[in-house]
Design an enzyme around this catalytic site. Sequence first.
Site, PDB file in Angstrom:
ATOM      1  N   CYS A 134      23.638  13.906 -16.945  1.00 15.24           N
ATOM      2  CA  CYS A 134      22.506  14.068 -16.017  1.00 15.24           C
ATOM      3  C   CYS A 134      22.495  15.465 -15.395  1.00 15.24           C
ATOM      4  CB  CYS A 134      22.549  13.011 -14.916  1.00 15.24           C
ATOM      5  SG  CYS A 134      22.233  11.366 -15.535  1.00 15.24           S
ATOM      6  N   TYR A 163      21.499  12.665  -8.369  1.00 13.35           N
ATOM      7  CA  TYR A 163      22.772  12.468  -9.094  1.00 13.35           C
ATOM      8  C   TYR A 163      23.170  13.686  -9.937  1.00 13.35           C
ATOM      9  CZ  TYR A 163      26.000  10.066 -12.315  1.00 13.35           C
ATOM     10  OH  TYR A 163      27.084   9.688 -13.070  1.00 13.35           O
TER      11      TYR A 163
HETATM   12  P1  NAD Z   1      31.702   2.579 -11.234  1.00 13.51           P
HETATM   13  O1  NAD Z   1      30.613   2.417 -10.230  1.00 13.51           O
HETATM   14  O2  NAD Z   1      32.092   1.376 -12.038  1.00 13.51           O
HETATM   15  O3  NAD Z   1      33.015   3.144 -10.530  1.00 13.51           O
HETATM   16  C1  NAD Z   1      32.977   4.076  -9.498  1.00 13.51           C
HETATM   17  C2  NAD Z   1      33.926   3.594  -8.417  1.00 13.51           C
HETATM   18  O4  NAD Z   1      33.993   4.586  -7.381  1.00 13.51           O
HETATM   19  C3  NAD Z   1      33.478   2.297  -7.748  1.00 13.51           C
HETATM   20  O5  NAD Z   1      34.462   1.304  -7.881  1.00 13.51           O
HETATM   21  C4  NAD Z   1      33.277   2.689  -6.295  1.00 13.51           C
HETATM   22  O6  NAD Z   1      33.673   1.690  -5.366  1.00 13.51           O
HETATM   23  C5  NAD Z   1      34.170   3.901  -6.176  1.00 13.51           C
HETATM   24  N1  NAD Z   1      33.769   4.757  -5.055  1.00 13.51           N
HETATM   25  C6  NAD Z   1      32.523   5.178  -4.743  1.00 13.51           C
HETATM   26  N2  NAD Z   1      32.558   5.921  -3.631  1.00 13.51           N
HETATM   27  C7  NAD Z   1      33.861   5.958  -3.234  1.00 13.51           C
HETATM   28  C8  NAD Z   1      34.522   6.555  -2.151  1.00 13.51           C
HETATM   29  N3  NAD Z   1      33.848   7.251  -1.232  1.00 13.51           N
HETATM   30  N4  NAD Z   1      35.858   6.389  -2.028  1.00 13.51           N
HETATM   31  C9  NAD Z   1      36.549   5.663  -2.935  1.00 13.51           C
HETATM   32  N5  NAD Z   1      35.970   5.065  -4.008  1.00 13.51           N
HETATM   33  C10 NAD Z   1      34.640   5.215  -4.150  1.00 13.51           C
HETATM   34  O7  NAD Z   1      31.249   3.774 -12.172  1.00 13.51           O
HETATM   35  P2  NAD Z   1      31.838   4.274 -13.573  1.00 13.51           P
HETATM   36  O8  NAD Z   1      30.835   3.962 -14.596  1.00 13.51           O
HETATM   37  O9  NAD Z   1      33.221   3.799 -13.752  1.00 13.51           O
HETATM   38  O10 NAD Z   1      31.815   5.862 -13.331  1.00 13.51           O
HETATM   39  C11 NAD Z   1      32.993   6.615 -13.060  1.00 13.51           C
HETATM   40  C12 NAD Z   1      32.636   8.090 -12.999  1.00 13.51           C
HETATM   41  O11 NAD Z   1      32.053   8.508 -14.241  1.00 13.51           O
HETATM   42  C13 NAD Z   1      31.622   8.449 -11.919  1.00 13.51           C
HETATM   43  O12 NAD Z   1      31.962   9.707 -11.377  1.00 13.51           O
HETATM   44  C14 NAD Z   1      30.320   8.560 -12.671  1.00 13.51           C
HETATM   45  O13 NAD Z   1      29.396   9.402 -12.028  1.00 13.51           O
HETATM   46  C15 NAD Z   1      30.798   9.134 -13.998  1.00 13.51           C
HETATM   47  N6  NAD Z   1      29.872   8.865 -15.102  1.00 13.51           N
HETATM   48  C16 NAD Z   1      29.744   7.589 -15.582  1.00 13.51           C
HETATM   49  C17 NAD Z   1      28.866   7.333 -16.630  1.00 13.51           C
HETATM   50  C18 NAD Z   1      28.696   5.949 -17.203  1.00 13.51           C
HETATM   51  O14 NAD Z   1      27.955   5.789 -18.175  1.00 13.51           O
HETATM   52  N7  NAD Z   1      29.344   4.905 -16.678  1.00 13.51           N
HETATM   53  C19 NAD Z   1      28.108   8.388 -17.188  1.00 13.51           C
HETATM   54  C20 NAD Z   1      28.255   9.664 -16.642  1.00 13.51           C
HETATM   55  C21 NAD Z   1      29.158   9.895 -15.626  1.00 13.51           C
END
Ligand code: NAD
Length: 347
Positions: A134, A163
Amino acid sequence: MTANRPKRIEDLRKKDDLIVVTGAGGFIAGSLVRSFHDKGFTNIRAVDKKPLEAWYQKTPGVENLVLDVSFRDNCVRACEGAVEVYNLAADMGGMGFIERYRIECLRSVLINTHMIEAAQRAGADRYFFSSSACAYNVDLQKDTQSRALKETDAYPANAERGYGWEKLFSEIVCQEYSAERGLKTAIARFHNVYGPFGTWDGGREKAPAALSRKVIEAKDHGARAIEIWGDGTRTRSFMWIGDCVNGIDMIMHCDELIATPINLGSHELVSVNELLGIIEEIAGFKVARRYDLDAPKGVGGRNSDNTMIRSVLGWEPSTPLRTGMAKTYAWIEEQYALRKAGNKVVL
Ligand code: NAD
């Protein structure tokens, strides 16, 4: 594809070096923690702000800390003694979430700014940041058949509102900590990740999980049609979670990639209609499509150009979508049945 893999520092890591992983109550970081544990690392600290009972996975033998890492002091606590820090915490979700809650997404900037400072002050050797596709210029993604995005396509910058801009800014923060303070930072731009233990209901789920759930519900209720966001022609690539965690480990330990954003994604492009076709085949159940043209749908087309990762690591995510989706569908079906029977499930 491993013959040309460059020398990495992986062998220099000690099995009891402290590894800190944030966002570990969520999908990707929870799977990363498990993979480090399975590789024999014995000193892992998992951090998430969610109460422990809401974590998707809890790996035995791991120190689990419930901390909100958007606060400086909590980051200091999280990073105490760390040799490596993997920052995956972010307030995020699928299109339904990131189009509606842009401020929440932007506020994740607090997480990375405090975490990287705390990691560097704690004397950590390496720091990983999970960026996203993104971050790329949206003008290059209008068409469903847009060319695959290469790393240089993030500039001139015109990232996804909210984002995407947070990710792009946080990448720069990582690059400057390497340049000015010598912290070895690794930055991977993930392209849609899917697999077991990913969100599958509740508003944050992404297309592979959402479509699987809708087909499972339709099958269960004997419904003939499901709702699709958009007209079904938008294209994306989807990366299997196992490829994602392997890629994170390789990118983190490749000195050629310090402070260098790199795509971590599959190159197998499908439309939403094609993805649904795969799911129908796995489910053995066909549904009619009701297209909701007003629903959030994101850019027209997005794929990962893997030239750079292939040339630097001699590897790229290659698990076929059909293979990964069969496992993902089976897991969601199991969760669905458990919930229906009144059990607590991963959500
Ligand atoms: P997810 O939502 O399953 O996991 C993210 C976790 O971060 C959650 O459990 C949430 O509680 C925790 N979190 C949020 N704010 C927090 C804070 N202030 N302190 C502590 N914990 C906090 O998401 P995911 O899919 O596992 O994504 C993980 C990372 O990968 C993220 O940075 C996301 O932006 C990035 N990402 C994911 C995807 C995807 O397709 N899943 C794609 C691009 C980037």
